[in-house]
Scaffold this motif. Structure first.
Motif, PDB file in Angstrom:
ATOM      1  N   GLY A 169      11.267   9.205   5.845  1.00 44.31           N
ATOM      2  CA  GLY A 169      10.313   9.927   5.082  1.00 44.31           C
ATOM      3  C   GLY A 169       9.106   9.369   4.690  1.00 44.31           C
ATOM      4  O   GLY A 169       8.031   9.951   4.899  1.00 44.31           O
ATOM      5  N   LEU A 170       9.213   8.074   4.310  1.00 38.18           N
ATOM      6  CA  LEU A 170       8.224   7.272   3.776  1.00 38.18           C
ATOM      7  C   LEU A 170       7.203   7.314   5.891  1.00 38.18           C
ATOM      8  O   LEU A 170       5.664   7.472   5.652  1.00 38.18           O
ATOM      9  N   GLN A 171       7.835   6.664   6.756  1.00 37.32           N
ATOM     10  CA  GLN A 171       6.985   7.177   7.612  1.00 37.32           C
ATOM     11  C   GLN A 171       6.218   8.010   8.121  1.00 37.32           C
ATOM     12  O   GLN A 171       5.728   7.753   8.603  1.00 37.32           O
ATOM     13  N   SER A 172       6.621   9.322   7.952  1.00 36.82           N
ATOM     14  CA  SER A 172       6.396  10.408   8.072  1.00 36.82           C
ATOM     15  C   SER A 172       5.463  10.552   7.469  1.00 36.82           C
ATOM     16  O   SER A 172       4.611  11.692   7.754  1.00 36.82           O
ATOM     17  N   LYS A 173       5.059  10.279   5.962  1.00 36.91           N
ATOM     18  CA  LYS A 173       3.935  10.364   5.274  1.00 36.91           C
ATOM     19  C   LYS A 173       2.718   9.409   5.882  1.00 36.91           C
ATOM     20  O   LYS A 173       1.539  10.161   5.533  1.00 36.91           O
ATOM     21  N   TYR A 174       3.254   8.104   6.035  1.00 31.08           N
ATOM     22  CA  TYR A 174       2.104   7.511   5.855  1.00 31.08           C
ATOM     23  C   TYR A 174       1.664   6.413   6.858  1.00 31.08           C
ATOM     24  O   TYR A 174       1.491   5.507   7.330  1.00 31.08           O
ATOM     25  N   GLY A 175       2.540   7.481   8.447  1.00 28.06           N
ATOM     26  CA  GLY A 175       2.548   5.863   9.494  1.00 28.06           C
ATOM     27  C   GLY A 175       1.354   5.908  10.411  1.00 28.06           C
ATOM     28  O   GLY A 175       0.778   4.020  10.523  1.00 28.06           O
ATOM     29  N   LEU A 176       0.582   7.100   9.838  1.00 27.50           N
ATOM     30  CA  LEU A 176      -0.782   6.566  10.412  1.00 27.50           C
ATOM     31  C   LEU A 176      -2.417   5.429   8.809  1.00 27.50           C
ATOM     32  O   LEU A 176      -2.557   4.666   9.313  1.00 27.50           O
ATOM     33  N   TYR A 177      -1.332   5.958   7.775  1.00 24.49           N
ATOM     34  CA  TYR A 177      -1.877   4.931   6.664  1.00 24.49           C
ATOM     35  C   TYR A 177      -1.723   3.690   7.017  1.00 24.49           C
ATOM     36  O   TYR A 177      -2.223   2.576   6.158  1.00 24.49           O
ATOM     37  N   ALA A 226       0.880  -0.930   0.160  1.00 25.80           N
ATOM     38  CA  ALA A 226      -0.535  -0.280  -0.216  1.00 25.80           C
ATOM     39  C   ALA A 226       1.165   1.334   0.067  1.00 25.80           C
ATOM     40  O   ALA A 226       0.359   2.255  -0.907  1.00 25.80           O
ATOM     41  N   VAL A 227       1.576   1.471   0.526  1.00 23.41           N
ATOM     42  CA  VAL A 227       2.824   1.594   0.897  1.00 23.41           C
ATOM     43  C   VAL A 227       3.210   2.322  -0.671  1.00 23.41           C
ATOM     44  O   VAL A 227       3.724   3.490  -0.929  1.00 23.41           O
ATOM     45  N   ILE A 228       3.984   1.157  -1.625  1.00 25.80           N
ATOM     46  CA  ILE A 228       4.455   1.796  -2.767  1.00 25.80           C
ATOM     47  C   ILE A 228       3.852   2.578  -3.852  1.00 25.80           C
ATOM     48  O   ILE A 228       3.619   2.732  -4.584  1.00 25.80           O
ATOM     49  N   ALA A 229       2.202   1.830  -3.180  1.00 30.63           N
ATOM     50  CA  ALA A 229       1.261   1.926  -4.036  1.00 30.63           C
ATOM     51  C   ALA A 229       0.813   3.435  -4.224  1.00 30.63           C
ATOM     52  O   ALA A 229       0.769   4.455  -5.535  1.00 30.63           O
ATOM     53  N   ALA A 230       0.807   3.718  -2.807  1.00 33.58           N
ATOM     54  CA  ALA A 230       0.873   5.718  -2.550  1.00 33.58           C
ATOM     55  C   ALA A 230       2.142   5.988  -3.782  1.00 33.58           C
ATOM     56  O   ALA A 230       1.331   7.727  -3.852  1.00 33.58           O
ATOM     57  N   GLU A 231       2.939   6.295  -3.305  1.00 33.28           N
ATOM     58  CA  GLU A 231       4.104   6.856  -3.643  1.00 33.28           C
ATOM     59  C   GLU A 231       4.209   6.217  -5.477  1.00 33.28           C
ATOM     60  O   GLU A 231       4.917   7.109  -5.793  1.00 33.28           O
ATOM     61  N   ASP A 232       3.837   5.216  -6.208  1.00 30.41           N
ATOM     62  CA  ASP A 232       4.152   5.464  -7.634  1.00 30.41           C
ATOM     63  C   ASP A 232       3.009   4.107  -7.982  1.00 30.41           C
ATOM     64  O   ASP A 232       3.105   2.946  -7.764  1.00 30.41           O
ATOM     65  N   ALA A 233       2.059   4.451  -8.194  1.00 30.88           N
ATOM     66  CA  ALA A 233       0.487   3.603  -8.388  1.00 30.88           C
ATOM     67  C   ALA A 233       0.977   3.162 -10.083  1.00 30.88           C
ATOM     68  O   ALA A 233       0.929   1.361  -9.093  1.00 30.88           O
ATOM     69  N   SER A 234       1.534   3.784 -10.595  1.00 32.18           N
ATOM     70  CA  SER A 234       1.831   2.790 -12.437  1.00 32.18           C
ATOM     71  C   SER A 234       2.837   1.269 -11.614  1.00 32.18           C
ATOM     72  O   SER A 234       3.030   0.429 -12.422  1.00 32.18           O
TER      73      SER A 234
END
Length: 473
Positions: A379-387, A252-260
């Motif tokens: 950086g990913l943790q700060s953006k998607y911690g709750l996600y 899900a984190v990968i998809a949020a960063e780069d959907a394609s």
């Protein structure tokens, strides 16, 4: 790094840790230790002895862990099970001096294990808050026949006998440390019956044992226990769904960063259902990385975080960093399809290449790349911690759809069959299992009856009823 530079850096790190402990209050000191783990890690295991212990356990008193004895396996003869009569220092546990053997030091790279016990004692002089406790009461001894179900001693024994090859190349030392590791696993699990042994836990605790070798026995055990209860909690849950939810969260984190890019992975069958990263997560890369220095740095990074999700974000960062390489693999696999091949062949090739990815990337010569991936993970943790929490909960509640190849009935069964033999033991159920034997037999009987009934004509059914039950006609 040459030996002189390594020793200079080790002394500098030890001095800094001691200085921080003297000048800061307890909470500030522990926070700074966590920051050091995350930002830069440490060059020597002697420093990790102190920092890992304090970060995982705090500055309180250790909780004693019961002993485990087994007359058949002779585990009581291993160093970890000897009843210490002294203070429980590193020199008393029988393992401290052995780390200086040439065979071990040649394998450890820049992680210098020599004089670890002495360095630890120097760093511990100003640690009066932490008491070393040894359990010598007979009531604290557990025997294999009394172990709770979560321990699975026979499975532990088999798994441990296949481990520690990289960490202990000397056969005699390796056999000795396998006994130690078996006892650590059983003692920690027996003391925490809500946590369950899984294939991979022996690799995690084995690496902690290797790094902590030379420190007090109860400290080593308590660090493993502390990690089991927090950082490895989902992995050791009775249900595998907790670990599976971490795989979905990573994707899900990968998809949020780069959907394609995520869609490309899904299209060739390496969505999270394929579990290509399961051994990365549940062993903190011990199973797939052969560089001891890099593994120690990863453990620094993961231990420095106060929850179990750091490995999710690092894994997402690793896959995203290798995006171009993976997309090239996908294109090449599709171009190389022969007549009659289908997407199953693409999945097989990409899956195999992905499972080898950490071994190629996580190497000392790529240290700068690894550090960059850690910065990206932060950086990913700060953006998607709750996600990540939401993604895991969605999976656990059944609110996620199957992705990519597993949505297509033409390819689903073939894909699952291909992946079946590639997973860890707990991620597949042998057909001989009692849990599946009864429903399997019942299903076969139902199919046979259904086929038989379908093959009967109406007239034959009438004759059957007239012959068997004439009173009803």
């Amino acid at each position: 790094m040459n030996p002189n530079e390594h020793n200079r850096l080790k002394r500098k790190e030890l001095h800094r840790v001691k200085s921080l402990q003297k000048t800061l209050d307890g909470d500030s000191y522990l926070e700074e230790c966590r920051n050091m783990c995350i930002r830069s890690g440490f060059c020597d295991n002697a420093v990790r002895h102190t920092v890992w212990r304090h970060v995982v356990l705090g500055l309180g008193i250790l909780r004693p862990v019961p002993y485990v004895e087994d007359a058949v396996a002779q585990l009581s003869s291993s160093p970890i099970n000897r009843r210490e009569s002294g203070s429980g220092t590193g020199s008393d546990d029988g393992s401290g001096g052995s780390s200086n053997s040439g065979s071990d030091s040649s394998n450890s790279g820049s992680i210098n294990k020599s004089s670890s016990a002495n360095s630890l004692n120097e760093a511990d002089e100003d640690s009066p808050q932490l008491s070393r406790i040894t359990s010598t009461e007979e009531s604290s001894t557990l025997y294999h026949r009394n172990l709770p179900d979560n321990c699975q001693p026979r499975v532990v024994h088999v798994d441990v006998q296949r481990s520690l090859w990289m960490l202990y190349p000397d056969a005699s030392k390796r056999d000795s440390m396998r006994e130690v590791l078996t006892s650590i696993l059983l003692r920690v699990l027996a003391s925490n019956t809500e946590r369950y042994y899984y294939q991979g836990l022996h690799e995690l605790m084995g690496f902690v044992m290797y790094v902590m070798e030379g420190t007090a026995v109860d400290v080593m055990l308590s660090v493993c226990e502390g990690l089991l209860l927090l950082h490895w909690r989902s992995f050791s849950d009775k249900q595998l769904s907790q670990s599976q939810s971490m795989l979905y969260a990573m994707h899900a984190v990968i998809a949020a960063e780069d959907a394609s890019f995520a869609a490309a992975l899904e299209s060739c069958g390496v969505a999270p259902e394929s579990h290509y990263a399961v051994s990365w997560l549940i062993t903190w890369y011990v199973h797939v990385c052969e560089d001891v220095d890099i593994l120690a740095r990863l453990f620094d990074f993961f231990i420095g975080h106060s929850d179990e999700h750091a490995v999710i974000f690092f894994t997402a960062a690793l896959v995203l960093h290798e995006r171009d390489r993976i997309l090239t693999w996908i294109d090449s696999a599709r171009e190389g399809l022969e007549k009659g091949d289908d997407d199953i062949m693409v999945m097989a090739r990409i899956y195999t290449q992905l499972t080898r990815l950490p071994k190629d990337v996580l190497r000392t010569e790529n240290r700068a790349v690894v550090e960059e991936m850690m910065r990206v993970a932060i950086g990913l943790q700060s953006k998607y911690g709750l996600y990540v929490y939401k993604a895991r909960e969605d999976f656990l509640q059944g609110r996620v759809a199957k992705l990519g190849m597993l949505t297509d009935k033409r390819t689903r069964n073939s894909a699952l069959k291909l992946l079946w033999g590639l997973l860890f033991r707990e991620w597949r159920k042998p057909w001989r299992s009692r849990n599946i034997k009864t429903p399997l037999v019942a299903t076969v009987l139902i199919v046979v009856v259904a086929v038989t009934i379908r093959s009967l004509t109406a007239s034959s059914m009438v004759r059957f009823w007239q012959t068997g039950y004439p009173s009803l006609t």
